[in-house]
Write an enzyme that holds these catalytic residues in place. Structure first.
Site, PDB file in Angstrom:
ATOM      1  N   HIS A  71      51.643  57.770 100.088  1.00  0.00           N
ATOM      2  CA  HIS A  71      51.300  57.018  98.889  1.00  0.00           C
ATOM      3  C   HIS A  71      50.912  57.963  97.765  1.00  0.00           C
ATOM      4  O   HIS A  71      50.342  59.019  98.015  1.00  0.00           O
ATOM      5  CB  HIS A  71      50.142  56.036  99.161  1.00  0.00           C
ATOM      6  CG  HIS A  71      50.097  54.951  98.155  1.00  0.00           C
ATOM      7  ND1 HIS A  71      49.381  55.048  96.994  1.00  0.00           N
ATOM      8  CD2 HIS A  71      50.746  53.759  98.122  1.00  0.00           C
ATOM      9  CE1 HIS A  71      49.581  53.942  96.292  1.00  0.00           C
ATOM     10  NE2 HIS A  71      50.397  53.148  96.947  1.00  0.00           N
TER      11      HIS A  71
ATOM     12  N   ASP B  86      54.206  48.717 102.988  1.00  0.00           N
ATOM     13  CA  ASP B  86      55.536  48.303 103.425  1.00  0.00           C
ATOM     14  C   ASP B  86      55.765  48.442 104.924  1.00  0.00           C
ATOM     15  O   ASP B  86      56.695  47.843 105.460  1.00  0.00           O
ATOM     16  CB  ASP B  86      56.599  49.127 102.679  1.00  0.00           C
ATOM     17  CG  ASP B  86      56.682  48.708 101.232  1.00  0.00           C
ATOM     18  OD1 ASP B  86      57.102  47.575 100.984  1.00  0.00           O
ATOM     19  OD2 ASP B  86      56.284  49.498 100.360  1.00  0.00           O
TER      20      ASP B  86
HETATM   21  N1  COA Z   1      57.617  60.901 105.029  1.00  0.00           N
HETATM   22  C1  COA Z   1      57.530  62.219 105.150  1.00  0.00           C
HETATM   23  N2  COA Z   1      56.873  63.012 104.291  1.00  0.00           N
HETATM   24  C2  COA Z   1      56.280  62.417 103.250  1.00  0.00           C
HETATM   25  C3  COA Z   1      56.309  61.019 103.055  1.00  0.00           C
HETATM   26  C4  COA Z   1      57.019  60.259 103.991  1.00  0.00           C
HETATM   27  N3  COA Z   1      57.089  58.936 103.880  1.00  0.00           N
HETATM   28  N4  COA Z   1      55.625  60.715 101.962  1.00  0.00           N
HETATM   29  C5  COA Z   1      55.181  61.856 101.455  1.00  0.00           C
HETATM   30  N5  COA Z   1      55.576  62.896 102.237  1.00  0.00           N
HETATM   31  C6  COA Z   1      55.286  64.304 101.999  1.00  0.00           C
HETATM   32  C7  COA Z   1      56.282  64.845 100.974  1.00  0.00           C
HETATM   33  O1  COA Z   1      57.442  65.330 101.571  1.00  0.00           O
HETATM   34  C8  COA Z   1      55.471  65.909 100.295  1.00  0.00           C
HETATM   35  O2  COA Z   1      55.432  67.031 101.091  1.00  0.00           O
HETATM   36  P1  COA Z   1      55.464  68.532 100.440  1.00  0.00           P
HETATM   37  O3  COA Z   1      54.231  68.592  99.573  1.00  0.00           O
HETATM   38  O4  COA Z   1      55.455  69.401 101.635  1.00  0.00           O
HETATM   39  O5  COA Z   1      56.722  68.568  99.638  1.00  0.00           O
HETATM   40  C9  COA Z   1      54.061  65.330 100.275  1.00  0.00           C
HETATM   41  O6  COA Z   1      54.009  64.412 101.391  1.00  0.00           O
HETATM   42  C10 COA Z   1      53.744  64.568  98.983  1.00  0.00           C
HETATM   43  O7  COA Z   1      54.740  63.566  98.820  1.00  0.00           O
HETATM   44  P2  COA Z   1      55.404  63.150  97.452  1.00  0.00           P
HETATM   45  O8  COA Z   1      56.737  62.527  97.714  1.00  0.00           O
HETATM   46  O9  COA Z   1      55.348  64.279  96.470  1.00  0.00           O
HETATM   47  O10 COA Z   1      54.385  62.037  96.975  1.00  0.00           O
HETATM   48  P3  COA Z   1      54.622  61.026  95.828  1.00  0.00           P
HETATM   49  O11 COA Z   1      53.286  60.618  95.371  1.00  0.00           O
HETATM   50  O12 COA Z   1      55.575  61.546  94.807  1.00  0.00           O
HETATM   51  O13 COA Z   1      55.392  59.820  96.567  1.00  0.00           O
HETATM   52  C11 COA Z   1      55.853  57.981  97.891  1.00  0.00           C
HETATM   53  C12 COA Z   1      54.762  58.728  97.116  1.00  0.00           C
HETATM   54  C13 COA Z   1      55.295  56.618  98.287  1.00  0.00           C
HETATM   55  C14 COA Z   1      57.070  57.749  96.986  1.00  0.00           C
HETATM   56  C15 COA Z   1      56.264  58.784  99.114  1.00  0.00           C
HETATM   57  O14 COA Z   1      55.150  58.883  99.977  1.00  0.00           O
HETATM   58  C16 COA Z   1      57.458  58.193  99.829  1.00  0.00           C
HETATM   59  O15 COA Z   1      58.594  58.475  99.468  1.00  0.00           O
HETATM   60  N6  COA Z   1      57.234  57.347 100.891  1.00  0.00           N
HETATM   61  C17 COA Z   1      58.315  56.685 101.570  1.00  0.00           C
HETATM   62  C18 COA Z   1      58.783  55.462 100.806  1.00  0.00           C
HETATM   63  C19 COA Z   1      57.772  54.344 100.859  1.00  0.00           C
HETATM   64  O16 COA Z   1      57.260  54.005 101.904  1.00  0.00           O
HETATM   65  N7  COA Z   1      57.550  53.726  99.701  1.00  0.00           N
HETATM   66  C20 COA Z   1      56.618  52.616  99.584  1.00  0.00           C
HETATM   67  C21 COA Z   1      55.415  53.016  98.775  1.00  0.00           C
HETATM   68  S1  COA Z   1      54.160  51.778  98.771  1.00  0.00           S
END
Ligand code: COA
Length: 375
Positions: free
Chosen positions: A261, A312
């Site tokens: 998140h 989700d």
């Molecule tokens: N699976 C694996 N790794 C994850 C992850 C996931 N679902 N969510 C975050 N990470 C990791 C990233 O790879 C990143 O690692 P790094 O720093 O080594 O590159 C770190 O955690 C930070 O993630 P980031 O994507 O930069 O965070 P964000 O704030 O931009 O994104 C989300 C938040 C929700 C978009 C992201 O967690 C995600 O894509 N989750 C999956 C989709 C999802 O469930 N969406 C519903 C949200 S309510």
């Protein structure tokens, strides 16, 4: 960019507006107009939460009775939209049909130029009532079944489930969907709410703002995640396979849907509640295998990445147990978040400020022009 312009990739940690509607606490709490959702769950119904988000206070009994009957009586959608839904392409994703149908609601607004606060409050109520009807109607007509009319005696979530499935919901199902809807009703300045507020900030109409929000919700990084969680649950045959499956996904650099998140640095409180609801429903339908798979995935992802499930993840378990097909998971999310979207749109109208950030320009300056015949 001028010297004092700050670039924040993904607008991380940027407050793009101020709100009284909800607060997402990174330490793992969610407040609706001041109330911790942990205190609300089990004590209020979805209609009370709708009132709270729109009016920034909980309703008294008379106000609750009024909003309950207003919502149910506003659920009926124009017959032209029912006809359009019947003929809409069946191979497109339901979110595409829903996005278009919600946009069409604007064409049937009796008084589109009336933009008083009272008129917009009324529009908000109608949208909160009618988005679920569009979702339910689409599902029915896709299966060549007639839409189901509302029942005055039913609550809002109960009507929604009845209209969607064509059979009355029992007590546990009603309570489960009611909780699902409360937990999805609002969530700070998430991407779709931001999209809605940007559109509203130009003083565009409420239907356009909600259409922007629906398009934004659909993406897999936002509300589109729950459908993909279900795909994952179906891809993993049994609990024994979970560890290898998750390790493989992470090794390939893939994200695990339903985890992580932008704001929470602790467990998402909504996920905690949905996990309980999901467990109860899985017990009822004898699908504890799915619940156990979810638990195993949660353990492995936490062990590997120290991240928690978001809303989700267990939403998929809950909706599946309620008999909702996976391509309708995001539409159920939209049917609940419409409460928060409209509350934010109303708040944005009252703020009266254009949301218009700037961008960091990476291109060249003064490029020599070459006439077309010489390019
Ligand atoms: N699976 C694996 N790794 C994850 C992850 C996931 N679902 N969510 C975050 N990470 C990791 C990233 O790879 C990143 O690692 P790094 O720093 O080594 O590159 C770190 O955690 C930070 O993630 P980031 O994507 O930069 O965070 P964000 O704030 O931009 O994104 C989300 C938040 C929700 C978009 C992201 O967690 C995600 O894509 N989750 C999956 C989709 C999802 O469930 N969406 C519903 C949200 S309510």
């Amino acid at each position: 960019m001028s010297d004092d312009t700050v670039y924040a990739r993904g607008l991380r940690d940027v407050a793009a507006c101020q709100t009284r509607i909800s607060f997402v606490d990174p330490l793992g709490a969610l407040y609706y107009s001041g109330y911790d959702i942990d205190r609300l769950i089990g004590r209020v119904c979805y209609e009370e939460v709708v009132y709270l988000l729109l009016h920034n206070k909980l309703p008294n009994q008379r106000e609750l009775d009024d909003i309950k009957s207003a919502l149910v009586s506003e659920m009926k959608i124009p017959k032209q939209i029912v006809k359009w839904l019947r003929n809409a392409p069946k191979n497109s994703h339901p979110m595409e049909n829903i996005r278009t149908a919600v946009s069409q609601l604007g064409e049937y607004d009796f008084n589109p130029d009336e933009n008083s606060e009272a008129a917009n409050n009324q529009r908000a109520l109608k949208l909160i009532a009618q988005v679920p009807t569009i979702v339910a109607t689409l599902h029915r007509v896709r299966h060549k079944q007639d839409p189901v009319a509302t029942t005055k005696e039913y609550g809002f979530a109960e009507n929604f489930l009845h209209m969607f499935r064509g059979k009355p919901a029992d007590e546990e199902e009603k309570a489960a969907l009611d909780r699902f809807m409360i937990l999805h009703a609002d969530h700070g300045l998430n991407a779709s709410t931001f999209a809605a507020r940007v559109t509203a900030s130009t003083f565009s109409d409420m239907y356009s703002a909600v259409t922007s929000a629906i398009g934004t919700l659909r993406g897999k990084l936002h509300g589109g995640a729950s459908e993909r969680v279900m795909n994952m649950l179906l891809n993993v045959d049994n609990v024994g396979e979970v560890e290898a499956y998750i390790q493989g996904m992470l090794f390939d650099g893939k994200k695990i849907m339903g985890f992580g998140h932008r704001i929470y640095r602790a467990e998402d409180p909504r996920s905690r509640h949905l996990r309980k609801v999901g467990k109860t429903l899985c017990q009822r339908i004898d699908r504890m295998d799915l619940f156990r798979k979810c638990s195993a995935i949660q353990d492995v992802v936490h062990k590997e990445r120290k991240i928690y499930p978001n809303v989700d993840f267990y939403a998929a378990l809950v909706l599946n147990a309620l008999g909702v097909p996976k391509d309708f998971f995001t539409p159920f999310f939209a049917s609940s978040r419409i409460a928060g979207w409209t509350a934010h749109i109303l708040e944005q109208y009252s703020e009266s400020v254009l949301i218009r950030p700037t961008s960091g320009y990476l291109g060249a300056y003064g490029t020599k022009f070459v006439p077309i015949e010489k390019r």
